[in-house]
Enzyme design. Structure first.
Site, PDB file in Angstrom:
ATOM      1  CB  SER A   1      33.809  -3.376  63.096  1.00 51.60           C
ATOM      2  OG  SER A   1      33.797  -2.041  62.661  1.00 51.60           O
TER       3      SER A   1
ATOM      4  N   GLY B   1      27.317  -0.178  62.442  1.00 55.09           N
ATOM      5  CA  GLY B   1      28.156  -1.235  62.984  1.00 55.09           C
ATOM      6  C   GLY B   1      28.676  -2.106  61.855  1.00 55.09           C
TER       7      GLY B   1
ATOM      8  CE  LYS C   1      18.784  -4.784  71.146  1.00 57.83           C
ATOM      9  NZ  LYS C   1      19.773  -4.529  70.062  1.00 57.83           N
TER      10      LYS C   1
ATOM     11  CE1 TYR D   1      21.236  -4.263  75.341  1.00 57.08           C
ATOM     12  CE2 TYR D   1      20.058  -6.136  76.291  1.00 57.08           C
ATOM     13  CZ  TYR D   1      20.789  -5.568  75.265  1.00 57.08           C
ATOM     14  OH  TYR D   1      21.080  -6.320  74.140  1.00 57.08           O
TER      15      TYR D   1
ATOM     16  CG  ASP E   1      29.439   7.941  67.787  1.00 57.36           C
ATOM     17  OD1 ASP E   1      28.361   7.325  67.741  1.00 57.36           O
ATOM     18  OD2 ASP E   1      30.034   8.212  68.856  1.00 57.36           O
TER      19      ASP E   1
END
Length: 275
Positions: free
Chosen positions: A16, A14, A169, A165, A71
């Site tokens: 971005s 990640g 996590k 979720y 990805d």
């Protein structure tokens, strides 16, 4: 004993935008080298920035950036990122497992492909990116793995509303804890970090009621400052711990938290999930 990130090489999933980019920019101010692995190659109206604008921001902050478009679920992308990072910067000192998918659907409402996406990005991505970097981490004088995941809280409310979720996590935290015990014996320090309050990111803003949640959030800079403290703490003093950003910063002497608030006031903030 604190160190600096000058000359250190960070491999991040990640980055971005949001928390990942804030961590990268903070490291770049020291002169760090940062490889980002992210999918956002073209602008998206729902998301701020691309991997290319993030790389530009890192270099403007004083660091060196390498953008790997791909990805984190793809093993070939991970292998390419590791190979290019080592070729460009000479090694890997730090892995930051930042990429994560948020979906708060209940069990009956969650489509199988959305479940798989969360598990593959959050848990598998964390595990496989770290795994691929191990040979290079072991060659670093002070290797770190930082995973953006919460303390494991077995209060039923975190399972009642969004079990998938929560599983994804907590899976990240379990992976990071495994690294701490397995790789810690070889000198790698693995730490988890989680925000005390909601953080203003696109993931939050795009949820129903996102505007209200953003108004009750802190800016990503607070997580970046806490991450910087983790990554500049020498040795294994923080190995195996799951830290909360505000608590760590208070331990390190911070007192003014209003500077991180979206409203400029350190009140009326919403606590993050799992706390």
């Amino acid at each position: 004993m604190a160190t600096t990130l000058a000359g250190k090489t960070i491999l991040m999933s990640g980055g971005s935008r949001g928390i990942g980019l804030a961590i990268a920019e903070r490291a770049a101010r020291d002169g760090a080298n940062i490889t980002l692995i992210a999918k956002t190659d073209q602008p998206d109206p729902r998301l701020a920035g691309t991997i290319h604008t993030a790389a530009e921001a890192i270099e403007q902050a004083g660091g060196r950036a390498l953008a790997v478009v791909g990805d984190i679920r793809d093993d070939a992308t991970i292998a390419e990122a590791v190979e290019r990072t080592v070729g460009e910067f000479g090694g890997i000192d730090i892995v930051v497992n930042n990429a994560s998918v948020l979906n708060l659907s209940g069990t009956a409402q969650l489509e199988p492909k959305r479940y798989d996406l969360m598990q593959d990005v959050n848990v598998r991505g964390t595990f496989m990116l770290t795994r691929a970097a191990i040979p290079h981490l072991l060659a670093s004088p002070d290797p770190k793995v930082l995973t953006l995941s919460p303390p494991i809280n077995l209060d039923p409310r975190w399972f009642a509303g969004h079990p998938a979720y929560t599983m994804a996590k907590y899976g990240m935290t379990l992976a990071a804890t495994g690294f701490a015990h397995e790789l810690g014996q070889k000198g790698v320090s693995s730490t988890c970090l989680w925000p005390a309050t909601l953080v203003a990111t696109d993931a939050i803003g795009n949820l129903p009621g996102g505007d209200q949640m953003v108004a009750a959030s802190r800016r990503p800079d607070i997580v970046a400052d806490a991450a910087y403290e983790v990554l500049t703490t020498g040795g294994q003093a923080l190995n195996g711990r799951t830290l909360i950003d505000e608590e760590l910063l208070r331990e390190r002497g911070a007192t003014d938290f209003a500077v991180y608030s979206m409203t400029g006031r350190d009140e009326g903030l919403a606590p993050d999930l799992f706390l």
